[in-house]
Scaffold this active site. Structure first.
Site, short mmCIF file in Angstrom:
data_model
loop_
_atom_site.label_atom_id
_atom_site.label_comp_id
_atom_site.label_asym_id
_atom_site.label_seq_id
_atom_site.Cartn_x
_atom_site.Cartn_y
_atom_site.Cartn_z
N LYS A 1 -3.62 4.51 7.50
CA LYS A 1 -3.26 5.86 7.87
C LYS A 1 -4.43 6.81 7.66
CE LYS A 1 -1.31 8.52 4.83
NZ LYS A 1 -1.31 9.11 3.48
N HIS B 1 1.52 1.47 2.79
CA HIS B 1 1.47 0.66 1.57
C HIS B 1 2.77 0.71 0.78
CE1 HIS B 1 0.37 4.39 -0.54
NE2 HIS B 1 0.67 3.78 -1.66
N LYS C 1 5.27 -2.39 -1.65
CA LYS C 1 5.67 -2.30 -3.07
C LYS C 1 6.88 -3.19 -3.31
CE LYS C 1 4.03 2.45 -3.69
NZ LYS C 1 3.15 2.60 -4.82
N ASP D 1 1.23 13.76 5.04
CA ASP D 1 0.65 12.79 4.11
C ASP D 1 1.69 11.84 3.53
OD1 ASP D 1 -1.52 11.75 2.52
OD2 ASP D 1 -0.69 12.80 0.79
N HIS E 1 5.54 7.20 4.30
CA HIS E 1 6.19 6.54 3.17
C HIS E 1 7.67 6.91 3.02
CE1 HIS E 1 2.07 5.76 2.47
NE2 HIS E 1 1.78 6.82 1.75
C1 BG6 Z 1 -1.16 8.01 0.02
C2 BG6 Z 1 -1.34 9.50 0.13
O1 BG6 Z 1 -0.75 7.48 1.25
O2 BG6 Z 1 -0.17 7.74 -0.95
C3 BG6 Z 1 -1.74 10.08 -1.20
O3 BG6 Z 1 -2.35 9.77 1.08
C4 BG6 Z 1 -0.74 9.70 -2.26
O4 BG6 Z 1 -1.84 11.50 -1.12
C5 BG6 Z 1 -0.51 8.19 -2.25
O5 BG6 Z 1 -1.26 10.11 -3.52
C6 BG6 Z 1 0.63 7.82 -3.18
O6 BG6 Z 1 0.69 6.44 -3.31
P1 BG6 Z 1 1.25 5.78 -4.64
O7 BG6 Z 1 1.24 4.31 -4.34
O8 BG6 Z 1 0.31 6.18 -5.74
O9 BG6 Z 1 2.61 6.33 -4.82
#
Ligand code: BG6
Length: 516
Positions: free
Chosen positions: A174, A204, A208, A261, A266
């Site tokens: 992304k 990602h 998880k 973002d 997510h």
């Molecule tokens: C990323 C975002 O995709 O995910 C970030 O660009 C964010 O801003 C991150 O901090 C959060 O990922 P995780 O795995 O730490 O929850």
């Protein structure tokens, strides 16, 4: 705490191909000298090696502008693994790993780069006896996606999709665009070179462990599905709070903001897993179709609804976990009059039979008091009789909470009798913690996702239509913000749970944000 049954009772379905079955290949990382490679990708590959999951023969080739040698790449790789790896360095294994790391210096906008890359790859693959299967990881800004794909094609580095003797696959990080149009353009440019079956768009969160467990919870247990609908569920809350502020990502974040973002990708994917219909098989496309249906069922938020169903906000100075944090506009690289949101809260509806009338409340923000991601499914109140007859002492509703991170696990809130001679009740939590129930630590999201690409499993990746459907829904909100007050931007002090406007969003429905 639940007891874990002996191993022979574990059922394993659709398991990613075991190491021996994974074809040997080369991981080629564009952005090889960048942060993602050091922090996530090399540690992930190294952990796969330690866990015996990598194919016996493999190579990793980083490409970047920095004039590094293989040795430099290995040194930086080691530092990254030492700092970020789930498992510590084991010297005997590190030697084998390090010998398979290579670096190629080149600029993506220089056509010579790709011809040079081809010769280098062929030389490495010949020396290591690799068959030429390649995974290209685009850990670079989206403006470089198209030239990279074109360069690869022109240099003859892309094979046709399977069935063919060797495979080439591409992993795309992304952001895939900043609105619907730009996402379509990116997808189209990648699609001119790679077939959809060769494209792995990473979110990602889908890698998880606890996110994958949502499907297991829903479809490997009999007790949830019958009540997983509007007849029993009052509402759902999805919270992804981060204690971190902007970090060093001002250039990207200023253009993005919290909605693009975190929500576009997510959080909408979490929502899809919670709201999807049971797929009829675990075939990647069947599962992806089921997730896709949720995106198609989202009621658009347009026009006046943007004001009533969304809240955007920005953090002002404050204290997060004992550390002083400057206001967002004072962060390095941020415009002093920036209107980028660092927090967003939304109320949305999935318009299908199952979810008719059930609100989903989402919120995410930076510089909040804690890092916590969870999904809370709140069930309807019981009738106002028996133990719930007293209006002054209502029973707390049942809530099933899935903790994505940290303290991965889930809990169910139920009412219980307080011991004693009186019929008094109190809410209690039944708790399941991953860490307690299973001794092995969960792999990092990138480990699982890389393994799936090697095995050719697209289930946990975003299909083109899903990316575009989520952008279509998000773009309506972005448009609404533009016309209905993108300047209107409440503040919340860093280290707090968001602005009062977000409280009002949910409280005006007679509900409350959960304390996480
Ligand atoms: C990323 C975002 O995709 O995910 C970030 O660009 C964010 O801003 C991150 O901090 C959060 O990922 P995780 O795995 O730490 O929850």
């Amino acid at each position: 705490m639940p007891t874990v049954l002996p191993k022979e009772n574990l059922s394993v379905v659709n398991e990613t191909a075991k190491a021996s079955a994974l074809p040997p290949g080369t991981l080629v990382i564009f952005g090889g000298s960048g942060d993602l490679t050091r922090r996530k990708l090399l540690p992930a590959v190294y952990n796969l090696l330690l866990d015996g999951l990598l194919p016996h023969d493999f190579a990793v080739v980083g490409i970047g502008r920095k004039p590094w040698s293989d040795e430099d790449f290995r040194k930086v790789g080691r530092e990254g693994v030492e700092k970020y790896s789930r498992q510590a360095i084991q010297e005997d294994k590190w030697g084998n790993f390090e010998n398979r790391l290579f670096y190629f210096c080149g600029a993506i906008d220089d056509s010579q780069t790709f011809h040079g890359l081809r010769s280098r790859l062929e030389e490495i693959e010949k020396n290591l006896n690799l068959p030429g299967n390649r995974i290209y990881y685009l850990a670079i800004p989206p403006t470089s996606f198209a030239p990279s794909c074109e360069g690869l094609q022109q240099a003859g580095l892309v094979y046709p999709p399977l069935p063919s003797e060797r495979f080439s696959r591409v992993i795309v990080e992304k952001p895939i665009g900043h609105d619907l149009e730009s996402a379509k353009a990116i997808n189209a440019s990648i699609g001119q070179v790679f077939d959809e079956s060769q494209i792995y768009r990473i979110d990602h969160y889908l890698g998880k462990e606890t996110v994958q467990n949502i499907m297991v919870l829903r479809f490997a247990n009999s007790i949830f599905e019958p009540i997983w609908n509007h007849k029993f569920i009052d509402h759902v809350q999805i919270t992804v709070s981060e204690a971190v502020g902007l970090g060093t990502r001002a250039t990207y974040y200023e253009e993005a903001g919290a909605l693009r973002d975190m929500v576009q990708n997510h959080i909408l994917q979490l929502l899809c897993l919670i709201a999807m219909e049971p797929p009829y098989s675990l075939d990647p496309n069947v599962v992806r179709n089921a997730r896709m249906e949720v995106l198609r069922s989202l009621r658009p938020i347009r026009g006046k609804d943007v004001e009533s169903l969304t809240v955007r906000a920005q953090y002002s100075h404050g204290t997060v976990q004992g550390e002083k944090v400057p206001g967002y506009r004072r962060e390095e690289g941020v415009l002093p009059d920036s209107t980028t949101e660092t927090y967003v809260a939304l109320k949305l509806f999935v318009e299908n039979w199952r979810w008719s009338g059930v609100p989903f409340y989402l919120r995410t923000g930076k510089a909040m008091p804690a890092r916590a991601s969870e999904i809370a499914v709140q069930f309807k109140d019981i009738p106002e009789i028996l133990f719930n007859a007293n209006p002054a002492a209502r029973q707390a509703p049942n809530v099933l909470t899935l903790r994505i991170q940290p303290h991965e696990g889930m809990s169910l809130r139920i009412s219980s009798k307080i011991p004693g001679s009186r019929a008094q009740t109190h809410p209690v939590e039944m708790n399941f913690n991953y860490g307690d129930a299973f001794s092995a630590p969960s792999p990092e999201a990138y480990e699982r996702l890389l393994l799936d690409v090697m095995g050719g499993d697209t289930s946990l990746f975003m299909r083109r239509d899903a990316v575009e459907a989520s952008w279509a829904w998000i773009t309506d909100i972005l448009e609404g913000w533009k016309t209905h007050g993108s300047k209107w931007l409440p503040e919340y002090p860093a280290g707090t749970w968001g602005p009062v406007e977000a409280d009002r969003l949910i409280e005006s429905d007679g509900r409350k944000w959960r304390s996480v």
